[in-house]
Design a protein around this motif. Structure first.
Motif: not given
Length: 403
Positions: A324-334
């Protein structure tokens, strides 16, 4: 010269056009059109101030196919990027066919009078685009878009098959408003209030809207309640990943949002059928959208981060069993606002629209007909995510998720 015409002037368009202007080696000549030219002019001024690049602007009703065809022929772009409303997809595709120009969008077609978005209407255009030697790329946003590319990257590099897939969309941002949607209010509320559907056992299973809720601890955001709902990439993923046993889409909503939406639904303000008011027909949801804060105005006050990605389980590519793999992006609103003047919800859709356009204009993605993101090589798109503001990470999880 890579001349491009962008249609639509909301927050997503603003991000996309800013990012195009930041890449003049690919987008050397940018044109922007919408029903309200003043909105286009405002984006063009911001682009000029931030990048020094000039954007030409026009006024057009995207549903008027002959007029739009004339505008496309007048400008002569290599590509039309549709960032207007989903129910305008087909008229814009018609105009592209008439003018002989490639097409890209971020969301699939949805009839005005029914909250049901499907790919069948656009897939039906495949032969017409193929016969003219034109390419149409569907759903080049984040979800749909990046989430599908994430899945195909995992299948190319990590998993021989994908048995189960969960798409998790978390907005951990706070805009300070009592109630506001982070993208077009009309489309947002139509999506959220529609019955939920997920893929299981070779068919779509329908459940009442917002009836399944689970908690999940998102990296750099924290624990959030997320709700199962239908999203269009489930349809294309089920088509292009035939081994899928189950695929679901989850989105986070705060308690205040759910309370406001429940009240609005109970009093009829989310209806999409016309009602008679003072001798005139109005659509309650369209009126509600007109009085709610505009998504493009939320940037200065929105703080926090988004976390959007896929959790996929299947047979490992290296033959080591199920993984099982978890692939993701985190983006900062500011950070998104500092770069483009827009919050992260617009940013996470506008940047992939720019990247999809770049894939087509540089020839890294090409073909004759109508295509979904799953049909393309994920690697060059994933590379551009890392270098243009949406870096991603992938982790192996100890076991499949069990929501």
């Amino acid at each position: 010269m890579s001349k491009v015409l962008v249609i639509g002037a909301g927050g997503v368009s603003s991000v996309c056009v800013h990012k195009m202007a930041m890449n003049p080696d690919i987008f050397s000549d940018i044109h922007l059109a919408s029903r309200t030219r003043a909105k286009c002019d405002a984006i063009a001024r911001s682009v000029k101030e931030r990048t020094g690049q000039t954007v030409s602007t026009y006024e057009i009703d995207a549903e008027e196919v002959p007029a739009l065809t004339r505008l496309i022929e007048q400008i002569g772009p290599r590509l039309v990027v549709n960032l207007a409303l989903p129910y305008q997809d087909l008229p814009i595709m018609d105009a592209c066919l008439a003018a002989g120009v490639d097409y890209l969008d971020t969301a699939n077609y949805e009839p005005k009078d029914e909250a049901k978005f499907e790919y069948k209407w656009q897939w039906a255009y495949h032969d017409r685009f193929k016969e003219k030697g034109l390419m149409a790329l569907l759903g080049s946003g984040f979800d749909p878009g990046v989430t599908s590319v994430f899945a195909m990257w995992l299948k190319k590099h990590k998993l021989k098959t994908i048995r189960q897939l969960d798409i998790l969309d978390c907005n951990g941002g706070d805009h300070g408003q009592a109630f506001a949607t982070n993208f077009n209010p009309e489309i947002n509320i139509r999506e959220v209030t529609a019955p939920a559907r997920h893929w299981e056992g070779g068919r779509f299973v329908e459940t009442p809207a917002m009836s399944k809720k689970v908690a999940f601890d998102f990296d750099q955001v924290g624990p959030k309640n997320m709700y199962m709902m239908y999203h269009e990439e489930l349809e294309s993923l089920a088509r292009f990943l035939p081994e899928l046993e189950r695929a679901r889409f989850w989105m986070t909503f705060g308690d205040a949002y759910i309370t406001h939406l429940t009240v609005l639904q109970n009093v009829g303000m989310t209806r999409i059928d016309p009602v008679l008011y003072q001798g005139k027909e109005i659509v309650p949801l369209q009126f509600l959208a007109a009085v709610l804060p505009k998504p493009e105005t939320l940037g200065p006050t929105t703080k926090g981060k988004t976390n959007i990605g896929d959790i996929a389980t299947g047979e490992a590519l290296d033959g080591s069993g199920e993984k099982t793999f978890y692939i993701y992006n985190i983006c900062d609103h500011e950070d998104a606002y500092a770069e483009t003047g827009n919050q992260a919800i617009s940013y996470t859709t506008g940047v992939p629209a720019m990247i999809g356009a770049a894939m087509m204009l540089t020839g890294k993605w090409q073909g004759d007909g109508v295509f979904n993101m799953e049909e393309m090589d994920p690697d060059p798109f994933m590379d551009m995510l890392n270098t243009h503001g949406l870096p991603w990470q992938v982790h192996e999880l100890p076991a499949p998720v069990d929501f």
